[in-house]
Scaffold this active site. Structure first.
Site, PDB file in Angstrom:
ATOM      1  N   LYS A 122      -1.301  -9.430   2.975  1.00 18.37           N
ATOM      2  CA  LYS A 122      -0.527  -8.979   4.136  1.00 18.37           C
ATOM      3  C   LYS A 122      -1.388  -8.029   4.973  1.00 18.37           C
ATOM      4  O   LYS A 122      -2.117  -7.208   4.432  1.00 18.37           O
ATOM      5  CB  LYS A 122       0.750  -8.251   3.690  1.00 18.37           C
ATOM      6  CG  LYS A 122       1.553  -7.674   4.855  1.00 18.37           C
ATOM      7  CD  LYS A 122       2.922  -7.197   4.429  1.00 18.37           C
ATOM      8  CE  LYS A 122       2.975  -5.807   3.863  1.00 18.37           C
ATOM      9  NZ  LYS A 122       2.478  -4.734   4.776  1.00 18.37           N
TER      10      LYS A 122
ATOM     11  N   GLU B 219      -1.193  -5.471   8.572  1.00 17.73           N
ATOM     12  CA  GLU B 219      -0.311  -4.845   9.562  1.00 17.73           C
ATOM     13  C   GLU B 219      -0.873  -5.013  10.967  1.00 17.73           C
ATOM     14  O   GLU B 219      -2.072  -4.827  11.180  1.00 17.73           O
ATOM     15  CB  GLU B 219      -0.196  -3.336   9.275  1.00 17.73           C
ATOM     16  CG  GLU B 219       0.597  -3.013   8.035  1.00 17.73           C
ATOM     17  CD  GLU B 219       0.813  -1.509   7.853  1.00 17.73           C
ATOM     18  OE1 GLU B 219       0.518  -0.724   8.775  1.00 17.73           O
ATOM     19  OE2 GLU B 219       1.292  -1.129   6.771  1.00 17.73           O
TER      20      GLU B 219
ATOM     21  N   GLU C  78       9.507  -4.452  10.320  1.00 24.05           N
ATOM     22  CA  GLU C  78       9.979  -3.156   9.796  1.00 24.05           C
ATOM     23  C   GLU C  78      10.577  -2.272  10.891  1.00 24.05           C
ATOM     24  O   GLU C  78       9.957  -2.070  11.950  1.00 24.05           O
ATOM     25  CB  GLU C  78       8.791  -2.433   9.113  1.00 24.05           C
ATOM     26  CG  GLU C  78       9.180  -1.095   8.522  1.00 24.05           C
ATOM     27  CD  GLU C  78       8.168  -0.545   7.515  1.00 24.05           C
ATOM     28  OE1 GLU C  78       7.200  -1.253   7.177  1.00 24.05           O
ATOM     29  OE2 GLU C  78       8.365   0.596   7.072  1.00 24.05           O
TER      30      GLU C  78
ATOM     31  N   ASP D 186      -1.334  -6.246  -0.420  1.00 24.32           N
ATOM     32  CA  ASP D 186      -1.302  -5.579   0.883  1.00 24.32           C
ATOM     33  C   ASP D 186      -2.691  -5.040   1.212  1.00 24.32           C
ATOM     34  O   ASP D 186      -3.214  -4.197   0.472  1.00 24.32           O
ATOM     35  CB  ASP D 186      -0.296  -4.416   0.784  1.00 24.32           C
ATOM     36  CG  ASP D 186       0.292  -4.035   2.113  1.00 24.32           C
ATOM     37  OD1 ASP D 186      -0.005  -4.712   3.123  1.00 24.32           O
ATOM     38  OD2 ASP D 186       1.069  -3.062   2.146  1.00 24.32           O
TER      39      ASP D 186
ATOM     40  N   ASP E  17       0.839  -1.199   0.000  1.00 29.36           N
ATOM     41  CA  ASP E  17       0.000   0.000   0.000  1.00 29.36           C
ATOM     42  C   ASP E  17       0.881   1.259   0.000  1.00 29.36           C
ATOM     43  O   ASP E  17       0.386   2.388  -0.052  1.00 29.36           O
ATOM     44  CB  ASP E  17      -1.013   0.002   1.149  1.00 29.36           C
ATOM     45  CG  ASP E  17      -0.361   0.055   2.516  1.00 29.36           C
ATOM     46  OD1 ASP E  17       0.878  -0.066   2.598  1.00 29.36           O
ATOM     47  OD2 ASP E  17      -1.088   0.214   3.514  1.00 29.36           O
ATOM     48  N   SER E  18       2.213   1.055  -0.002  1.00 29.27           N
ATOM     49  CA  SER E  18       3.143   2.160  -0.262  1.00 29.27           C
ATOM     50  C   SER E  18       2.829   2.753  -1.639  1.00 29.27           C
ATOM     51  O   SER E  18       3.269   3.862  -1.961  1.00 29.27           O
ATOM     52  CB  SER E  18       4.594   1.675  -0.201  1.00 29.27           C
ATOM     53  OG  SER E  18       4.755   0.476  -0.940  1.00 29.27           O
TER      54      SER E  18
HETATM   55  O1  KIV Z   1       3.474  -1.156   1.654  1.00 31.33           O
HETATM   56  C1  KIV Z   1       4.637  -1.585   1.580  1.00 31.33           C
HETATM   57  O2  KIV Z   1       5.376  -1.358   0.620  1.00 31.33           O
HETATM   58  C2  KIV Z   1       5.122  -2.393   2.690  1.00 31.33           C
HETATM   59  C3  KIV Z   1       6.588  -2.665   2.734  1.00 31.33           C
HETATM   60  C4  KIV Z   1       7.248  -1.525   3.383  1.00 31.33           C
HETATM   61  C5  KIV Z   1       6.888  -3.938   3.394  1.00 31.33           C
HETATM   62  O3  KIV Z   1       4.365  -2.758   3.548  1.00 31.33           O
END
Ligand code: KIV
Length: 280
Positions: A116, A118, A185, A86, A47-48
């Protein structure tokens, strides 16, 4: 040797054989293709995306629809790497049902291999529900950008013995909840080492030192395509934004001077056709 699609068993075997797992993010077809061709084990549609591609100030505004749209493009460029979607902020917090439904979209609509999430304690129920639905889950502990305001900003996590102990406990809980791996992280390297040693699932570090079972970086950071800020843990292997800017300047200059397009980049018409044309 014929290359095969990476599976969770391959990732697990790498940990047992002390071979490092490689992971990068990708957000579109051409970059996913390059990452896949480079032989990287795992691709994360992070989600970056929100910050490095869509221009938001944080990952919080990213929506499920944006994630699915980009995950589909990455899927089309990925043949071998294990593809993780994500889950964006608020796609798994409201209820277990919503978490499972959204995780299911990554699998059914975007063709991801896993999702994924968090967090630690607060995502255990959602993790169990998603795993029970048959969807592999990658955990994410330490600095969790979606809840950055709760953490008090971008800072190293697990720096005191007490905080490190809590991180280890959370990691063990995620493992028990069924995660096949955890992204860790911004954690001191020796704390990450302890976690990697205590858990039997792979620990993929980002800013967590060399003892993790694998490493992940945000692709745009490591190829120098996102310069708003470069965290200490990022190594820029190339500086693409510099090369692109040089190319753009040269293009502008040549178009304005009339040197582009030259004969090499133009199409011609046969002399006799031109003559006929002139008579029309
Ligand atoms: O969103 C993302 O790119 C991430 C990485 C920093 C692992 O969660």
């Amino acid at each position: 040797m014929e290359r095969k699609k990476v599976t969770i068993t391959d990732l697990q075997n790498k940990k047992q054989e002390h071979k490092k797992i490689t992971m990068l993010t990708a957000y579109d077809y051409p970059m996913a293709h390059l990452v896949d061709e480079a032989g990287i084990d795992m691709i994360l549609v992070g989600d970056s995306l929100g910050m490095v591609v869509l221009g938001y100030d944080s990952t919080v505004p990213v929506t499920m629809d944006e994630m699915i749209h980009h995950s589909k493009a990455v899927r089309r460029g990925t043949k071998y790497a294990f593809l993780v979607g994500d889950m964006p902020f608020m796609s798994y917090q409201v209820s277990r049902e919503e978490a499972v439904r959204n995780a299911g979209r990554f699998m059914k609509e975007a063709g991801c291999d896993a999702v994924k999430l968090e967090g630690g304690d607060e995502v255990i129920d959602a993790t169990i529900a998603i795993v029970n639905a048959g969807i592999p889950v990658l955990g994410h502990l330490g600095l969790t950008p979606q809840t950055i305001s709760k953490l008090g900003g971008f800072r190293i996590q697990g720096k005191t013995a007490e905080a490190a102990k809590s991180l280890i406990e959370q990691a063990l809980k995620l493992e028990r909840a069924g995660c096949f791996g955890i992204v860790l992280e911004c954690v001191p390297d020796l704390v990450a080492k302890l976690i990697a040693e205590k858990l039997s699932i792979p620990i993929i570090g980002i800013g967590a030192g060399k003892y993790c079972d694998g490493q992940v970086l945000v692709l745009n950071d490591m190829v120098g395509l996102f310069d708003r800020f470069v965290p200490k843990f990022v190594k820029q292997y190339v500086k693409l934004s510099h090369s692109i800017s040089e190319g753009l300047k040269k293009y502008k200059e040549e178009v304005e001077k009339g040197t582009f397009p030259g004969a090499d980049h133009a199409f011609t018409i046969k002399e006799e056709e031109l003559k006929k044309l002139k008579k029309i």
